[in-house]
Write an enzyme that holds these catalytic residues in place. Structure first.
Site, mmCIF file in Angstrom:
data_model
loop_
_atom_site.group_PDB
_atom_site.id
_atom_site.type_symbol
_atom_site.label_atom_id
_atom_site.label_comp_id
_atom_site.label_asym_id
_atom_site.label_seq_id
_atom_site.Cartn_x
_atom_site.Cartn_y
_atom_site.Cartn_z
ATOM 1 N N GLY A 145 0.824 -1.200 0.000
ATOM 2 C CA GLY A 145 0.000 0.000 0.000
ATOM 3 C C GLY A 145 0.860 1.251 0.000
ATOM 4 C CG ASP B 130 -0.332 1.090 -4.127
ATOM 5 O OD1 ASP B 130 -0.312 1.550 -2.966
ATOM 6 O OD2 ASP B 130 -1.284 1.273 -4.912
ATOM 7 C CB THR C 41 -5.128 -3.633 6.575
ATOM 8 O OG1 THR C 41 -4.068 -3.166 5.753
ATOM 9 C CG2 THR C 41 -6.426 -3.581 5.810
ATOM 10 C CB THR C 42 -9.187 -1.843 10.256
ATOM 11 O OG1 THR C 42 -9.619 -0.791 9.367
ATOM 12 C CG2 THR C 42 -8.132 -1.296 11.198
ATOM 13 C CB SER D 254 -2.327 -2.710 16.623
ATOM 14 O OG SER D 254 -3.009 -1.738 17.396
ATOM 15 C CG HIS E 243 -12.166 7.431 11.083
ATOM 16 N ND1 HIS E 243 -12.806 6.828 12.147
ATOM 17 C CD2 HIS E 243 -10.840 7.217 11.274
ATOM 18 C CE1 HIS E 243 -11.905 6.272 12.939
ATOM 19 N NE2 HIS E 243 -10.708 6.490 12.429
ATOM 20 C CE LYS F 55 -12.093 3.704 9.644
ATOM 21 N NZ LYS F 55 -10.898 2.966 9.171
ATOM 22 N N GLY G 166 -11.929 0.077 12.947
ATOM 23 C CA GLY G 166 -11.223 -0.996 13.643
ATOM 24 C C GLY G 166 -10.902 -0.616 15.078
ATOM 25 C CB THR G 167 -9.717 2.547 16.600
ATOM 26 O OG1 THR G 167 -8.551 2.566 15.784
ATOM 27 C CG2 THR G 167 -9.360 3.029 17.992
#
Length: 254
Positions: free
Chosen positions: A8, A34, A86-87, A109, A142, A146, A152-153
């Site tokens: 990415g 990418d 990545t989420t 994470s 966000h 997105k 994800g957080t």
């Protein structure tokens, strides 16, 4: 010198990581992958990870969940670790990550900010004193590009709350995503609200609301640099580790 493959690399976070990596003398972005390859890039960039010619020690992934399978295959084949930033992974993908961690080290994470991970600790402290008597709500904001919602957080914060309640009260909370309709709030209900607007980088807040007072725990990212720095530090931390899943708590020894 730790050599990093950045998946990415031409995205917003990829460019931020690449620029910040120049401040480190113990790592470098040796190549990138990418879907979009720019001609003026000074870093060798490929559309297919299997075309990479450079030696690589660690992968940093800031892309899309769709690339997970090829990343895991490449990492296992070459016996190198992955920092997954990545989420939006599915349950099936999370199971694949778990299985892959038996062969390679994986740092995962939902948020690479050190501050967010400290926020988790503060939430746990708040739950100890407030859970039974206060209503809890989560909001996250966000930018309008997105894709996943909730973030994800926010999911990470939800898991923190759910795990704490299970362990300490032997019960589960109910997460209500974007409250709608005519229905009173249930005692065990936690509202989760996602805002997508403008170019907001990232804002997360957990509210404890009692009858006569409100406690708000909030984290605001002012720059993408905070996530890039976390990803680079995670790559340094992961290099040379034994196969298993690591996270920010592991790195920060929380």
């Amino acid at each position: 010198m730790i050599k990093i493959l950045l998946n990415g690399i031409n995205g917003r976070m990829g460019k931020t990581i690449e620029n910040l990596s120049l401040n480190y003398d113990n790592l470098k972005i040796s190549c990138g992958v990418d879907n979009v390859v720019t001609k003026n890039s000074t870093t060798p960039t490929y559309q297919n990870i299997n075309d990479v010619k450079e030696d690589v020690d660690v992968i940093i992934d800031f892309s899309h969940p769709n690339s997970l399978d090829e990343l895991l295959d490449y990492a296992i084949k070459n016996k190198i670790g992955i920092v997954l930033c990545t989420t939006g992974h599915t349950k099936e993908q999370l199971e694949k990550i778990k299985n892959a961690s038996k062969e390679i080290p994986i740092f995962m994470s939902y948020n690479m900010s050190i501050g967010i991970n400290v926020l988790q600790i503060l939430i746990q402290k708040g739950l100890q004193a407030l859970y039974k008597d206060y209503d809890i709500e989560i909001t996250e904001k966000h930018h309008n590009q997105k894709l996943d919602s909730p973030s994800g957080t926010a999911i990470m914060l939800m898991n923190t709350i759910q795990d704490f309640v299970k362990q300490n009260f032997n019960e589960e909370v109910i997460f209500n995503h974007g409250r709608l309709g005519e229905k009173k709030r249930e005692a065990k209900e936690i509202g989760v609200h996602a805002i997508r607007a403008g170019n907001i980088i990232g804002e997360h807040e957990v509210i404890f609301a009692g009858n006569n007072e409100i406690i708000e725990l909030k984290h605001t990212a002012l720059s993408r640099d905070v996530f890039a720095q976390g990803a680079l530090k995670a790559a340094l931390y992961l290099h040379g580790k034994e196969p298993k899943i690591y996270d920010m708590n592991s790195m920060l020894n929380l």
